[in-house]
Design a protein around this motif. Structure first.
Motif, short mmCIF file in Angstrom:
data_model
loop_
_atom_site.label_atom_id
_atom_site.label_comp_id
_atom_site.label_asym_id
_atom_site.label_seq_id
_atom_site.Cartn_x
_atom_site.Cartn_y
_atom_site.Cartn_z
N ARG A 16 7.06 3.30 9.84
CA ARG A 16 6.72 2.08 9.11
C ARG A 16 6.43 0.95 10.08
NH1 ARG A 16 7.56 2.05 3.69
NH2 ARG A 16 8.61 3.87 2.85
N ASP A 17 5.57 0.03 9.64
CA ASP A 17 5.28 -1.14 10.47
C ASP A 17 6.38 -2.18 10.27
OD1 ASP A 17 4.72 -2.55 8.11
OD2 ASP A 17 2.58 -2.70 8.49
N PRO A 22 4.13 2.02 5.21
CA PRO A 22 4.03 3.32 5.88
C PRO A 22 2.80 3.38 6.78
CG PRO A 22 4.19 3.57 3.49
CD PRO A 22 4.04 2.11 3.77
N LEU A 23 2.97 4.02 7.90
CA LEU A 23 1.89 4.24 8.86
C LEU A 23 1.53 5.72 8.88
CD1 LEU A 23 3.36 2.12 11.81
CD2 LEU A 23 1.41 1.50 10.36
N GLY A 55 11.76 -11.26 12.52
CA GLY A 55 10.62 -11.10 11.62
C GLY A 55 10.62 -9.78 10.89
N LEU A 56 11.77 -9.11 10.82
CA LEU A 56 11.88 -7.79 10.21
C LEU A 56 12.65 -7.87 8.89
CD1 LEU A 56 12.72 -5.81 13.48
CD2 LEU A 56 10.51 -5.95 12.31
N ALA A 57 12.09 -8.61 7.94
CA ALA A 57 12.77 -8.80 6.65
C ALA A 57 12.91 -7.50 5.88
CB ALA A 57 12.01 -9.83 5.81
N ARG A 94 3.79 -10.45 3.72
CA ARG A 94 2.60 -9.62 3.47
C ARG A 94 1.49 -10.40 2.77
NH1 ARG A 94 5.43 -4.22 0.89
NH2 ARG A 94 6.34 -3.41 2.82
N GLY A 95 1.78 -11.66 2.38
CA GLY A 95 0.78 -12.48 1.71
C GLY A 95 0.84 -12.43 0.19
N ASN A 96 1.82 -11.73 -0.37
CA ASN A 96 1.99 -11.64 -1.82
C ASN A 96 2.91 -12.77 -2.27
OD1 ASN A 96 2.47 -11.00 -4.48
ND2 ASN A 96 3.39 -9.00 -4.06
N LEU A 97 2.37 -13.98 -2.36
CA LEU A 97 3.18 -15.15 -2.66
C LEU A 97 3.67 -15.18 -4.10
CD1 LEU A 97 1.23 -17.82 -0.60
CD2 LEU A 97 3.05 -16.24 0.13
N VAL A 98 2.88 -14.69 -5.03
CA VAL A 98 3.31 -14.64 -6.43
C VAL A 98 4.48 -13.68 -6.56
CG1 VAL A 98 2.63 -13.97 -8.77
CG2 VAL A 98 1.06 -15.30 -7.35
N GLY A 99 4.38 -12.50 -5.96
CA GLY A 99 5.47 -11.54 -6.00
C GLY A 99 6.71 -12.07 -5.33
#
Length: 135
Positions: A16-17, A22-23, A55-57, A94-99
């Motif tokens: 995982r990144d 998943p990578l 930075g690893l939430a 990840r940029g999903n601000l609504v979520g």
């Protein structure tokens, strides 16, 4: 077929990144957390705090989830809320601000319904501040 450990529990062998995505199998990702996490609140909070600061939430969520799953009521629901805050931060990263905003509200409800030990207060405040700054 999904990977399973010796006890038959599902496992994901894919790396995982840093944001938990998943990578491809051939790539290397962040080092996975050990299966034998120390779920005592003071140790888990220290580990989760360090992961958040790196930075690893998503990985912090996994630590907090282990505490949640091993706790009994009324602490259980509060630790679920803590894990949800870490996932909300992951969504924000990840940029999903609504979520992120929606999950933060569910987390706040669980935190209000449970009992969290004082050792977790600073981590809770840090997660809330990071989510607020992102959304």
């Amino acid at each position: 077929m999904r990977d399973r450990d010796d006890a038959g529990r599902p496992r994901n062998a894919r790396p995982r990144d840093a944001l938990g995505r998943p990578l491809p199998v051939a790539e290397s990702g962040v080092t996975p957390l050990p299966d034998d996490l120390d779920v005592r609140p003071e140790n888990a909070v220290a580990q989760a705090s360090g992961l958040v600061e790196q930075g690893l939430a998503f990985q912090a969520h996994e630590v907090l989830e282990a505490v949640w799953k091993s706790s009994s009521p009324p602490a259980r629901v509060a630790w679920q809320g803590m894990a949800q805050l870490a996932v909300a931060l992951t969504h924000a990263q990840r940029g999903n601000l609504v979520g992120a905003a929606r999950l933060r509200e569910r987390a706040r409800g669980n935190l209000a319904d449970g009992e969290l030990p004082a050792v977790a207060d600073a981590l809770r405040a840090r997660l809330e501040a990071l989510i607020d700054a992102a959304i």
